[in-house]
Design a protein around this motif. Sequence first.
Motif, PDB file in Angstrom:
ATOM      1  N   LEU A 295       0.830  -1.196   0.000  1.00  0.00           N
ATOM      2  CA  LEU A 295       0.000   0.000   0.000  1.00  0.00           C
ATOM      3  C   LEU A 295       0.871   1.254   0.000  1.00  0.00           C
ATOM      4  CD1 LEU A 295      -2.728  -0.990   2.640  1.00  0.00           C
ATOM      5  CD2 LEU A 295      -2.586  -1.575   0.208  1.00  0.00           C
ATOM      6  N   PRO A 296       0.309   2.408  -0.394  1.00  0.00           N
ATOM      7  CA  PRO A 296       1.089   3.646  -0.376  1.00  0.00           C
ATOM      8  C   PRO A 296       1.606   4.032   1.007  1.00  0.00           C
ATOM      9  CG  PRO A 296      -0.865   3.910  -1.736  1.00  0.00           C
ATOM     10  CD  PRO A 296      -1.009   2.591  -1.038  1.00  0.00           C
ATOM     11  N   ASN A 297       0.963   3.571   2.076  1.00  0.00           N
ATOM     12  CA  ASN A 297       1.471   3.861   3.420  1.00  0.00           C
ATOM     13  C   ASN A 297       2.531   2.858   3.864  1.00  0.00           C
ATOM     14  OD1 ASN A 297      -0.009   1.578   4.043  1.00  0.00           O
ATOM     15  ND2 ASN A 297      -1.447   2.604   5.426  1.00  0.00           N
ATOM     16  N   GLY A 298       2.923   1.942   2.970  1.00  0.00           N
ATOM     17  CA  GLY A 298       4.007   1.007   3.244  1.00  0.00           C
ATOM     18  C   GLY A 298       3.585  -0.359   3.724  1.00  0.00           C
ATOM     19  N   LYS A 299       2.326  -0.563   4.084  1.00  0.00           N
ATOM     20  CA  LYS A 299       1.892  -1.863   4.586  1.00  0.00           C
ATOM     21  C   LYS A 299       2.022  -2.920   3.495  1.00  0.00           C
ATOM     22  CE  LYS A 299      -1.863  -4.304   6.952  1.00  0.00           C
ATOM     23  NZ  LYS A 299      -0.976  -4.778   8.032  1.00  0.00           N
ATOM     24  N   VAL A 300       2.537  -4.106   3.890  1.00  0.00           N
ATOM     25  CA  VAL A 300       2.746  -5.214   2.961  1.00  0.00           C
ATOM     26  C   VAL A 300       1.815  -6.359   3.341  1.00  0.00           C
ATOM     27  CG1 VAL A 300       4.414  -6.842   1.990  1.00  0.00           C
ATOM     28  CG2 VAL A 300       5.171  -4.560   2.712  1.00  0.00           C
ATOM     29  N   MET A 301       1.040  -6.845   2.371  1.00  0.00           N
ATOM     30  CA  MET A 301       0.146  -7.985   2.592  1.00  0.00           C
ATOM     31  C   MET A 301       0.312  -8.970   1.443  1.00  0.00           C
ATOM     32  SD  MET A 301      -3.359  -6.036   3.824  1.00  0.00           S
ATOM     33  CE  MET A 301      -3.355  -4.951   2.391  1.00  0.00           C
ATOM     34  N   SER A 326       4.586  -6.041   8.767  1.00  0.00           N
ATOM     35  CA  SER A 326       5.459  -5.947   7.596  1.00  0.00           C
ATOM     36  C   SER A 326       5.171  -4.658   6.832  1.00  0.00           C
ATOM     37  CB  SER A 326       5.246  -7.147   6.673  1.00  0.00           C
ATOM     38  OG  SER A 326       5.484  -8.358   7.347  1.00  0.00           O
ATOM     39  N   ARG A 327       6.233  -3.935   6.503  1.00  0.00           N
ATOM     40  CA  ARG A 327       6.040  -2.694   5.766  1.00  0.00           C
ATOM     41  C   ARG A 327       7.269  -2.391   4.926  1.00  0.00           C
ATOM     42  NH1 ARG A 327       8.223   2.058   7.594  1.00  0.00           N
ATOM     43  NH2 ARG A 327       6.477   3.178   6.661  1.00  0.00           N
ATOM     44  N   LEU A 328       7.081  -1.484   3.981  1.00  0.00           N
ATOM     45  CA  LEU A 328       8.158  -0.969   3.147  1.00  0.00           C
ATOM     46  C   LEU A 328       8.388   0.476   3.552  1.00  0.00           C
ATOM     47  CD1 LEU A 328       9.833  -2.050   0.664  1.00  0.00           C
ATOM     48  CD2 LEU A 328       8.272  -0.724  -0.765  1.00  0.00           C
ATOM     49  N   ASN A 329       9.627   0.822   3.921  1.00  0.00           N
ATOM     50  CA  ASN A 329       9.867   2.178   4.394  1.00  0.00           C
ATOM     51  C   ASN A 329      10.170   3.129   3.239  1.00  0.00           C
ATOM     52  OD1 ASN A 329      12.614   1.900   3.723  1.00  0.00           O
ATOM     53  ND2 ASN A 329      13.237   1.425   5.817  1.00  0.00           N
ATOM     54  N   ASP A 330      10.492   4.373   3.573  1.00  0.00           N
ATOM     55  CA  ASP A 330      10.684   5.401   2.550  1.00  0.00           C
ATOM     56  C   ASP A 330      11.886   5.130   1.658  1.00  0.00           C
ATOM     57  OD1 ASP A 330       8.507   6.686   3.581  1.00  0.00           O
ATOM     58  OD2 ASP A 330       9.655   8.129   4.779  1.00  0.00           O
ATOM     59  N   LEU A 331      12.826   4.303   2.126  1.00  0.00           N
ATOM     60  CA  LEU A 331      14.001   3.956   1.330  1.00  0.00           C
ATOM     61  C   LEU A 331      13.783   2.671   0.538  1.00  0.00           C
ATOM     62  CD1 LEU A 331      16.830   4.725   3.929  1.00  0.00           C
ATOM     63  CD2 LEU A 331      15.795   6.258   2.242  1.00  0.00           C
ATOM     64  N   VAL A 539      -6.738  -2.337   3.955  1.00  0.00           N
ATOM     65  CA  VAL A 539      -6.852  -3.533   3.109  1.00  0.00           C
ATOM     66  C   VAL A 539      -6.697  -3.205   1.624  1.00  0.00           C
ATOM     67  CG1 VAL A 539      -8.296  -4.781   4.753  1.00  0.00           C
ATOM     68  CG2 VAL A 539      -9.379  -3.336   3.004  1.00  0.00           C
ATOM     69  N   GLY A 540      -6.398  -1.962   1.273  1.00  0.00           N
ATOM     70  CA  GLY A 540      -6.258  -1.625  -0.134  1.00  0.00           C
ATOM     71  C   GLY A 540      -6.106  -0.135  -0.327  1.00  0.00           C
ATOM     72  N   ALA A 564      -5.970  -9.027   3.940  1.00  0.00           N
ATOM     73  CA  ALA A 564      -5.098  -9.831   4.801  1.00  0.00           C
ATOM     74  C   ALA A 564      -4.366  -8.907   5.763  1.00  0.00           C
ATOM     75  CB  ALA A 564      -4.110 -10.632   3.959  1.00  0.00           C
ATOM     76  N   PRO A 565      -5.112  -8.109   6.553  1.00  0.00           N
ATOM     77  CA  PRO A 565      -4.457  -7.091   7.377  1.00  0.00           C
ATOM     78  C   PRO A 565      -3.675  -7.646   8.555  1.00  0.00           C
ATOM     79  CG  PRO A 565      -6.803  -7.141   7.844  1.00  0.00           C
ATOM     80  CD  PRO A 565      -6.584  -8.050   6.671  1.00  0.00           C
ATOM     81  N   ASP A 566      -4.059  -8.831   9.057  1.00  0.00           N
ATOM     82  CA  ASP A 566      -3.380  -9.375  10.234  1.00  0.00           C
ATOM     83  C   ASP A 566      -3.281 -10.889  10.097  1.00  0.00           C
ATOM     84  OD1 ASP A 566      -2.369 -10.112  12.667  1.00  0.00           O
ATOM     85  OD2 ASP A 566      -3.718  -8.863  13.853  1.00  0.00           O
ATOM     86  N   ALA A 567      -2.121 -11.353   9.642  1.00  0.00           N
ATOM     87  CA  ALA A 567      -1.936 -12.788   9.429  1.00  0.00           C
ATOM     88  C   ALA A 567      -1.959 -13.568  10.729  1.00  0.00           C
ATOM     89  CB  ALA A 567      -0.615 -13.033   8.699  1.00  0.00           C
TER      90      ALA A 567
END
Length: 680
Positions: A295-301, A326-331, A539-540, A564-567
Amino acid sequence: MRVLFALTALSIALVGCNGGEDFSGATVRGCPAGAGCTPTSRGEVLVELVGPRVVNLGYKCGGTSVVFFTQETETTSVTTNGESVTVPAYHALCPSSSQSIEFFVGSGLFEGNFASLGTILFPKQEALEKYTVTLADLENSPWRESSDLPQTRNIAALISGLDTDAMTPDVVTIPDEAHDLVDDQPGLVKPLNTAVYDNFRNDWSVGDAGDDTFFEVLSSQVAVAGLNPDGDIPLALVKGANRYTSAGNYSFRSCLFITCQDDNPNSAAENDIVSVNLPGRLSNDASLGEPPLILPNGKVMGLGFAARASSAADGRQELVAFGPDSRLNDLLQLENATIVSIEPGSADTDLTVQGRFLNKLIYNNFQPENSVGTTDIEVNYPDIAALLADEDKGALDGELLSDAVVDLPLSGEIEAAPQPDPNQVAIQNLADNGPYTLRLMRACLGANEPTPAECSDIPNPDLEAAADGSGNYFPEINSNTTTQEQPKGDYYSGDASPSSTDICLQVISDPGQPDNGIVMAGDFEGNCPNALGVDGWAVGFVSRTFMNDAGTEANSANLSLFIAPDATAPKTTSHFGVTVLGRVDMQDACRPMFRLSDANFDDGLRAAWIDGFYPYVLEKELIAALPDKADGSDNTYLDLDEADQELLIVLGKLAFGKGGAVQFFAGLPGGGCDPLAPAP
């Protein structure tokens, strides 16, 4: 962990884990995770700079002596093999032989003067067809750097200051006079990496008494916006573009095309062959399920499969997913990322995940001990391979199906990218007209239907259950014509506190903030969300918007959803593991959702869902409940009775590649827009 470049051994392991599927003949674009790479051909590359888009921006492709300028309308160019290619508005096009592109203001010709705004390095072999980049990608390519660095802020201000058209805030038009001034009076060009913004602005625009500055001279020739007194205002466009250019669908592979052997001396399953892939993969490299969503806020699902086997006879496979933090940071680094077990009652897999995307790809720099060739980063960026930090290499570490493994190589690549700058008017419109109800429909069975009272006629059956299989439903199931549908439950529908068949969704409009455009879901009971982290889960997101010609009114908008917000707690929302890609008709007050393409949208073919969780775990449970065979062989799907087989088909068993239709509408269940509400 020991990695051997041996495809045949891997196929033995995965045949035992995937019902006879043979992965040995699979091919994949790019370098296999951990395998030595061999050269491949690549074609022309399109590059689009966004945040904002720029008209008349100079660029030069590496290895060429010709300069070009981005255009406001699409143009036609000729490729290196003589074919015509369309260059979209605002895009740059480089030939297949180029290894880089440099953007600039000025002449760029031999002995000409120019101010370089930065460079993008292309992978030597595995370049994508298109790159959408921001100024944060230009400073130290192929790494994305922080947008808070002075040079990124200053260049953002410079580009915005050169704009001649204040009526298009998301597009900058650079005048020819700016290029000429840089070329003719290079002494006016000052450093772009000045740490203090006021000093940068003074050098370029304000100046000392009696000294001309670049913007003073330029403004005497043509009307331009000038440098903003607040450097954070133009920088906000870069930060917004950073978020959306990092979002999209990605795939992650570990040990699919090579043999990864666990020889950890502390492992009880030493020498097992292991593999982890999100999504799962079939023998032709087709995905088994939908690719993970960032997601644009970095969340990974995302969902996939982990496998471990010592032979074809004792292979184990488990459904896994990215953990909730799990997330993707600004870098573009994976942060707090994990892959964990999600099958009910299992906690056998818990892996930490690391890696950093370099121009949309995660490299692992891993060389199998008996492989030939070079590593993935060496073949694509040979000059900087040694600079890849350990924490940026793609890797997995931890428990895999109850036993420890260490340092599995991981690769990642983008599968689908969203629009980098969806229109805020459309996002606000979606937010204002919510909440929305998402309901998943499945086909009703014939004599084997367990809940016939819930069935209703399928609208547009010629489309929805098309004879050519292009619709949302199979036209026939076991020779029974598909004519009716009903709301689909999920794995937890039979609990004492059952999950709702409906999910309440809301779109967030918060311009300039990370959660802008995020779609949040309410809880498993169907309650509506009010705030992320309180009673709402991301979720999207709004992945594309379609406006009228004037750009003032939204016609439609695409939503990309992966529920799949919380595995670690799949029952947080209903329908864990479901993917929906749909286009909302914003000209209809009820906001129905259809397929993405113009043709399907215009025809009214509803959006489809794919469930990567419920049918898989239900099938395993149904098979496990069968009595043992007399010959000792394993039970399979084909040993289930007809009713159970049909139920798995309509619940979206992944091997059949079809789920069902989506009912999406504004308001709550039972309201005026609900297709299942009784007629007044």
